[in-house]
Design an enzyme around this catalytic site. Sequence first.
Site, PDB file in Angstrom:
ATOM      1  N   SER A  34       0.829  -1.208   0.000  1.00 32.95           N
ATOM      2  CA  SER A  34       0.000   0.000   0.000  1.00 32.95           C
ATOM      3  C   SER A  34       0.863   1.258   0.000  1.00 32.95           C
ATOM      4  O   SER A  34       0.481   2.275  -0.580  1.00 32.95           O
ATOM      5  CB  SER A  34      -0.934   0.006   1.209  1.00 32.95           C
ATOM      6  OG  SER A  34      -0.198  -0.024   2.418  1.00 32.95           O
ATOM      7  N   ALA A  78       5.794  -2.943   9.533  1.00 34.19           N
ATOM      8  CA  ALA A  78       4.539  -2.605   8.855  1.00 34.19           C
ATOM      9  C   ALA A  78       3.750  -1.628   9.716  1.00 34.19           C
ATOM     10  O   ALA A  78       3.588  -1.835  10.918  1.00 34.19           O
ATOM     11  CB  ALA A  78       3.719  -3.863   8.606  1.00 34.19           C
ATOM     12  N   TYR A 146      -1.091   8.701  15.741  1.00 37.85           N
ATOM     13  CA  TYR A 146       0.037   7.887  15.283  1.00 37.85           C
ATOM     14  C   TYR A 146       0.990   7.591  16.436  1.00 37.85           C
ATOM     15  O   TYR A 146       1.373   6.433  16.665  1.00 37.85           O
ATOM     16  CB  TYR A 146       0.780   8.607  14.157  1.00 37.85           C
ATOM     17  CG  TYR A 146       2.101   7.978  13.806  1.00 37.85           C
ATOM     18  CD1 TYR A 146       2.159   6.835  13.018  1.00 37.85           C
ATOM     19  CD2 TYR A 146       3.294   8.525  14.274  1.00 37.85           C
ATOM     20  CE1 TYR A 146       3.371   6.248  12.703  1.00 37.85           C
ATOM     21  CE2 TYR A 146       4.513   7.946  13.967  1.00 37.85           C
ATOM     22  CZ  TYR A 146       4.547   6.813  13.186  1.00 37.85           C
ATOM     23  OH  TYR A 146       5.756   6.230  12.886  1.00 37.85           O
ATOM     24  N   LYS A 150       1.888   3.975  18.483  1.00 42.16           N
ATOM     25  CA  LYS A 150       3.222   3.417  18.679  1.00 42.16           C
ATOM     26  C   LYS A 150       3.462   3.075  20.151  1.00 42.16           C
ATOM     27  O   LYS A 150       4.044   2.038  20.480  1.00 42.16           O
ATOM     28  CB  LYS A 150       4.278   4.394  18.165  1.00 42.16           C
ATOM     29  CG  LYS A 150       4.321   4.516  16.655  1.00 42.16           C
ATOM     30  CD  LYS A 150       4.688   3.189  16.008  1.00 42.16           C
ATOM     31  CE  LYS A 150       4.855   3.276  14.519  1.00 42.16           C
ATOM     32  NZ  LYS A 150       5.214   1.966  13.923  1.00 42.16           N
ATOM     33  N   LYS A 204      10.178  24.011  -0.578  1.00 38.10           N
ATOM     34  CA  LYS A 204       9.433  24.754   0.433  1.00 38.10           C
ATOM     35  C   LYS A 204       9.951  24.420   1.827  1.00 38.10           C
ATOM     36  O   LYS A 204      10.169  23.251   2.152  1.00 38.10           O
ATOM     37  CB  LYS A 204       7.944  24.411   0.367  1.00 38.10           C
ATOM     38  CG  LYS A 204       7.269  24.751  -0.949  1.00 38.10           C
ATOM     39  CD  LYS A 204       5.803  24.309  -0.931  1.00 38.10           C
ATOM     40  CE  LYS A 204       5.118  24.610  -2.251  1.00 38.10           C
ATOM     41  NZ  LYS A 204       3.693  24.169  -2.243  1.00 38.10           N
ATOM     42  N   ARG A 213      15.987  18.885  13.664  1.00 36.23           N
ATOM     43  CA  ARG A 213      15.721  17.457  13.714  1.00 36.23           C
ATOM     44  C   ARG A 213      17.047  16.714  13.882  1.00 36.23           C
ATOM     45  O   ARG A 213      18.117  17.233  13.585  1.00 36.23           O
ATOM     46  CB  ARG A 213      15.016  16.970  12.437  1.00 36.23           C
ATOM     47  CG  ARG A 213      13.633  17.554  12.212  1.00 36.23           C
ATOM     48  CD  ARG A 213      12.627  17.076  13.241  1.00 36.23           C
ATOM     49  NE  ARG A 213      11.281  17.584  12.989  1.00 36.23           N
ATOM     50  CZ  ARG A 213      10.791  18.709  13.499  1.00 36.23           C
ATOM     51  NH1 ARG A 213      11.562  19.472  14.277  1.00 36.23           N
ATOM     52  NH2 ARG A 213       9.553  19.084  13.235  1.00 36.23           N
ATOM     53  N   GLY A 273       1.177  21.547  14.463  1.00 39.20           N
ATOM     54  CA  GLY A 273       1.612  20.294  15.064  1.00 39.20           C
ATOM     55  C   GLY A 273       3.070  19.948  14.846  1.00 39.20           C
ATOM     56  O   GLY A 273       3.573  19.010  15.462  1.00 39.20           O
TER      57      GLY A 273
END
Length: 313
Positions: A34, A78, A146, A150, A204, A213, A273
């Site tokens: 997918s 997955a 999400y 986890k 962008k 990060r 967010g």
Amino acid sequence: MRTLVTGAAGFIGSTLVDRLLADGHGVVGLDDLSSGRAENLHSAENSDKFEFVKADIVDADLTGLLAEFKPEVIFHLAAQISVKRSVDDPPFDATVNVVGTVRLAEAARLAGVRKVVHTSSGGSVYGTPPAYPTSEDMPVNPASPYAAGKVAGEVYLNMYRNLYDLDCSHIAPANVYGPRQDPHGEAGVVAIFSEALLAGRTTKIFGDGSDTRDYVFVDDVVDAFVRAGGPAGGGQRFNVGTGVETSTRELHTAIAGAVGAPDEPEFHPPRLGDLRRSRLDNTRAREVLGWQPQVALAEGIAKTVEFFRNKSQ
């Protein structure tokens, strides 16, 4: 050793498959394709130690699959990986990331699997932490479905470890980048910048570019997975990052330099967010797994740009 990799056709999963095969292990790769791409497994398919099963962890006969293939270790990658989709459709996210994980754990228990190495998220489970670099001892504070999924996966697998003696470890990567990363998703800024700059398109930056990060190369992340598949670290989460913060603006400059393109991004309002900072403390992975990052950012960017340059030709 016989292994099963879920999410095997993904960016990280396929790189892990290649590493396991190179180390001489047998690998069964499971993916519903997918979001993963079959082309990522072209190299693996040349090995007689690799078998691919197209299936969805939510509705596949995992019990039958594991009984047939009898893996010793499962690497569970997955997942539903879009934070935005998790916010728009929390039940769907939970179905894949929580129910899918529990179904896999139950099948693993019944099949006598030794260990499940689960993919958590170093970039989201802590939310906005009280300290940087952020260690595994910091409280989890999921800011999205999400991230909550986890954390729930960790809790369920640790319960299976305590109740049924199914060993587990959790790899919590920082911002992973490298060859095969999807340049069309919502994340993967290194791939996004690399492909756009190579194509001469406008790039962008959301915000003023000062957000930071912790960027870690995919081969280093895969090495942590392999090490976690051993006997060490049962029930523990391992932050897998470099411990180095890089701003989005600095990252763009580095990628533009590697491409040989103008360093002229467009700046757009920050997205709701998005975290301002991320930097992981990798002490536990170093001490327990003997892991440490090997690929510096400049080297990793060069390898990533080369991959996308070759792909575009």
